[in-house]
Design a protein around this motif. Structure first.
Motif, PDB file in Angstrom:
ATOM      1  N   PHE A 159       0.801  -1.238   0.152  1.00  0.00           N
ATOM      2  CA  PHE A 159       0.101  -0.025   0.000  1.00  0.00           C
ATOM      3  C   PHE A 159       1.002   1.390   0.056  1.00  0.00           C
ATOM      4  O   PHE A 159       1.946   1.355   0.494  1.00  0.00           O
ATOM      5  CB  PHE A 159      -0.776   0.067   1.292  1.00  0.00           C
ATOM      6  CG  PHE A 159      -1.791  -1.176   1.466  1.00  0.00           C
ATOM      7  CD1 PHE A 159      -1.626  -2.292   1.819  1.00  0.00           C
ATOM      8  CD2 PHE A 159      -3.229  -0.689   1.167  1.00  0.00           C
ATOM      9  CE1 PHE A 159      -2.289  -3.424   1.762  1.00  0.00           C
ATOM     10  CE2 PHE A 159      -4.091  -1.700   1.406  1.00  0.00           C
ATOM     11  CZ  PHE A 159      -3.918  -3.020   1.636  1.00  0.00           C
TER      12      PHE A 159
ATOM     13  N   GLN B 198       0.526  11.386   3.581  1.00  0.00           N
ATOM     14  CA  GLN B 198       0.034  12.056   4.914  1.00  0.00           C
ATOM     15  C   GLN B 198       0.416  13.475   5.209  1.00  0.00           C
ATOM     16  O   GLN B 198       1.757  13.924   4.919  1.00  0.00           O
ATOM     17  CB  GLN B 198       0.731  11.215   6.050  1.00  0.00           C
ATOM     18  CG  GLN B 198       0.308  11.573   7.441  1.00  0.00           C
ATOM     19  CD  GLN B 198       0.915  10.992   8.582  1.00  0.00           C
ATOM     20  OE1 GLN B 198       1.989  10.373   8.384  1.00  0.00           O
ATOM     21  NE2 GLN B 198       0.407  11.126   9.538  1.00  0.00           N
TER      22      GLN B 198
ATOM     23  N   PHE C 159      -5.328   6.896   1.888  1.00  0.00           N
ATOM     24  CA  PHE C 159      -5.098   5.646   0.880  1.00  0.00           C
ATOM     25  C   PHE C 159      -4.869   6.203  -0.648  1.00  0.00           C
ATOM     26  O   PHE C 159      -5.459   7.165  -0.891  1.00  0.00           O
ATOM     27  CB  PHE C 159      -6.019   4.732   0.750  1.00  0.00           C
ATOM     28  CG  PHE C 159      -6.019   3.701  -0.336  1.00  0.00           C
ATOM     29  CD1 PHE C 159      -6.791   3.859  -1.209  1.00  0.00           C
ATOM     30  CD2 PHE C 159      -5.061   2.595  -0.125  1.00  0.00           C
ATOM     31  CE1 PHE C 159      -6.583   2.780  -2.367  1.00  0.00           C
ATOM     32  CE2 PHE C 159      -5.174   1.728  -1.187  1.00  0.00           C
ATOM     33  CZ  PHE C 159      -5.852   1.843  -2.241  1.00  0.00           C
TER      34      PHE C 159
ATOM     35  N   LEU D  19       3.908   7.171   2.747  1.00  0.00           N
ATOM     36  CA  LEU D  19       4.128   5.826   3.533  1.00  0.00           C
ATOM     37  C   LEU D  19       4.045   4.712   2.504  1.00  0.00           C
ATOM     38  O   LEU D  19       2.823   4.419   2.090  1.00  0.00           O
ATOM     39  CB  LEU D  19       3.206   5.984   4.799  1.00  0.00           C
ATOM     40  CG  LEU D  19       2.923   7.443   5.505  1.00  0.00           C
ATOM     41  CD1 LEU D  19       1.822   7.150   6.594  1.00  0.00           C
ATOM     42  CD2 LEU D  19       4.293   7.738   5.811  1.00  0.00           C
TER      43      LEU D  19
ATOM     44  N   TRP E  73       4.736  -0.758   8.239  1.00  0.00           N
ATOM     45  CA  TRP E  73       5.043   0.448   7.672  1.00  0.00           C
ATOM     46  C   TRP E  73       6.320   0.761   7.851  1.00  0.00           C
ATOM     47  O   TRP E  73       7.117   0.860   8.516  1.00  0.00           O
ATOM     48  CB  TRP E  73       4.062   1.430   8.692  1.00  0.00           C
ATOM     49  CG  TRP E  73       2.503   1.350   8.691  1.00  0.00           C
ATOM     50  CD1 TRP E  73       2.044   0.576   9.428  1.00  0.00           C
ATOM     51  CD2 TRP E  73       1.662   2.032   7.889  1.00  0.00           C
ATOM     52  NE1 TRP E  73       0.708   0.421   9.040  1.00  0.00           N
ATOM     53  CE2 TRP E  73       0.453   1.390   8.129  1.00  0.00           C
ATOM     54  CE3 TRP E  73       1.701   2.924   6.706  1.00  0.00           C
ATOM     55  CZ2 TRP E  73      -0.915   1.775   7.553  1.00  0.00           C
ATOM     56  CZ3 TRP E  73       0.434   3.337   6.345  1.00  0.00           C
ATOM     57  CH2 TRP E  73      -0.768   2.970   6.643  1.00  0.00           C
ATOM     58  N   GLY E  74       6.584   1.729   6.468  1.00  0.00           N
ATOM     59  CA  GLY E  74       7.971   2.360   6.470  1.00  0.00           C
ATOM     60  C   GLY E  74       7.912   3.465   7.141  1.00  0.00           C
ATOM     61  O   GLY E  74       6.845   3.940   7.678  1.00  0.00           O
ATOM     62  N   ALA E  75       9.097   4.220   7.563  1.00  0.00           N
ATOM     63  CA  ALA E  75       8.846   5.463   8.182  1.00  0.00           C
ATOM     64  C   ALA E  75       8.417   6.773   7.465  1.00  0.00           C
ATOM     65  O   ALA E  75       8.263   7.791   7.845  1.00  0.00           O
ATOM     66  CB  ALA E  75      10.466   5.783   8.625  1.00  0.00           C
TER      67      ALA E  75
ATOM     68  N   TYR F  53       0.335   5.345   1.206  1.00  0.00           N
ATOM     69  CA  TYR F  53      -0.698   6.379   1.813  1.00  0.00           C
ATOM     70  C   TYR F  53       0.210   7.776   1.610  1.00  0.00           C
ATOM     71  O   TYR F  53       1.418   7.715   1.686  1.00  0.00           O
ATOM     72  CB  TYR F  53      -0.916   6.090   3.232  1.00  0.00           C
ATOM     73  CG  TYR F  53      -1.950   5.051   3.559  1.00  0.00           C
ATOM     74  CD1 TYR F  53      -1.664   3.345   3.311  1.00  0.00           C
ATOM     75  CD2 TYR F  53      -3.065   5.355   4.103  1.00  0.00           C
ATOM     76  CE1 TYR F  53      -2.470   2.492   3.458  1.00  0.00           C
ATOM     77  CE2 TYR F  53      -4.095   4.283   4.168  1.00  0.00           C
ATOM     78  CZ  TYR F  53      -3.873   2.874   3.891  1.00  0.00           C
ATOM     79  OH  TYR F  53      -4.718   1.975   4.253  1.00  0.00           O
TER      80      TYR F  53
ATOM     81  N   LEU G  96      -0.460  -4.671   8.790  1.00  0.00           N
ATOM     82  CA  LEU G  96       0.459  -3.845   7.864  1.00  0.00           C
ATOM     83  C   LEU G  96       1.689  -3.458   8.468  1.00  0.00           C
ATOM     84  O   LEU G  96       1.643  -2.937   9.717  1.00  0.00           O
ATOM     85  CB  LEU G  96      -0.462  -2.382   7.618  1.00  0.00           C
ATOM     86  CG  LEU G  96      -1.393  -2.379   6.470  1.00  0.00           C
ATOM     87  CD1 LEU G  96      -1.966  -1.171   6.450  1.00  0.00           C
ATOM     88  CD2 LEU G  96      -1.046  -2.934   5.428  1.00  0.00           C
TER      89      LEU G  96
ATOM     90  N   ALA H 116      -4.230  12.889   9.169  1.00  0.00           N
ATOM     91  CA  ALA H 116      -4.240  11.332   8.985  1.00  0.00           C
ATOM     92  C   ALA H 116      -3.590  10.972   7.664  1.00  0.00           C
ATOM     93  O   ALA H 116      -3.774  11.589   6.682  1.00  0.00           O
ATOM     94  CB  ALA H 116      -5.536  10.819   9.401  1.00  0.00           C
ATOM     95  N   PRO H 117      -3.067   9.744   7.722  1.00  0.00           N
ATOM     96  CA  PRO H 117      -2.781   9.049   6.558  1.00  0.00           C
ATOM     97  C   PRO H 117      -4.022   8.890   5.443  1.00  0.00           C
ATOM     98  O   PRO H 117      -5.301   8.372   6.277  1.00  0.00           O
ATOM     99  CB  PRO H 117      -2.086   7.767   6.879  1.00  0.00           C
ATOM    100  CG  PRO H 117      -1.605   7.935   8.243  1.00  0.00           C
ATOM    101  CD  PRO H 117      -2.608   8.983   8.825  1.00  0.00           C
TER     102      PRO H 117
END
Lengths: 114, 109
Positions: free
Chosen positions: B33, B37, B45, B87, B99-101, B35, B97, B42-43
């Motif tokens: 995914f 932000q 999609f 993201l 998540w990357g930073a 996203y 999920l 908020a993130p």
């Protein structure tokens, strides 16, 4: 539809105090999640729920408790806040937690623990 | 362990094209995914890839190579409103999920 809402938006606590963060969704989603987001790190899953009355631990559950008494609400509790819990907390929900289910996020709660 | 890597920050010019890369090592794979932000928000999609190849959605495209553990997000005709963090997240074998930073994208006029 309001989507996913979170209260409060901001909070400052002293070490040792307790508080509850409320997440509410009006999309009739089964799955709900609590994440924390810290600078330089990805979102980290604290706890999640796959339906009313259920909860499960995520990657970083220590120091937090959750409850899902109603399908639309997911509460995150801090029993004795610590400075390490200073973070931005996001709640998210999905229809059923499957691979194609998009996570919808709330606006976040900025928590500072002194 | 599970790991998602993406650049910390990138800068691009309004009207140009930028590619944000993401590499991953996870326990299982059930899709990747992207996203967006914006600061203080908020993130939201952007895209989902589960099969190899390119998925195009307007000015945004996302590519996946499962054999290489690699994805990229391509943003065309950059606008100032595209300034945000992007993201990358992978759904693992437990349907959670990872998540990357995030990559902070700065758009300059």
């Amino acid at each position: 539809n309001a989507g996913v809402t979170q209260t409060p938006k901001f909070r400052v606590l002293k070490t040792g105090q307790s508080m509850t963060l409320l997440c509410a969704q009006d999309m009739n989603h089964e799955y709900m999640y609590w994440y924390r987001q810290d600078p330089g790190m990805g979102l980290r899953l604290i706890h999640y729920s796959v339906g009313e009355g259920t909860t499960a631990k995520g990657e970083v559950p220590d120091g937090y408790n959750v409850s899902r008494l109603k399908k639309q609400n997911f509460l995150l509790g801090l029993e004795s806040a610590a400075p390490s819990q200073t973070s931005v907390y996001f709640c998210a929900s999905t229809v059923a937690g499957g691979p194609t289910d998009t996570q919808y996020f709330g606006p976040g709660t900025r928590l500072t623990v002194l | 362990g599970q790991n998602i890597d993406q650049p910390t920050e990138m800068t691009a010019t309004e009207g140009a094209i930028v590619q944000i890369n993401c590499t991953y090592q996870t326990s299982g794979f059930n899709g990747l995914f992207w996203y967006q932000q914006h600061a203080g928000e908020a993130p939201t999609f952007l895209s989902y890839n589960v099969l190899d190849g390119l998925e195009e959605k307007g000015r945004f495209s996302s590519f996946l190579s499962r054999s290489k553990g690699y994805s990229y997000l391509l943003l065309k005709e950059l606008q100032m409103k595209d300034s945000a963090s992007y993201l990358c997240a992978v759904m693992d074998s437990n349907y959670q999920l990872i998540w990357g930073a995030g990559t902070k994208l700065i758009i300059k006029p």
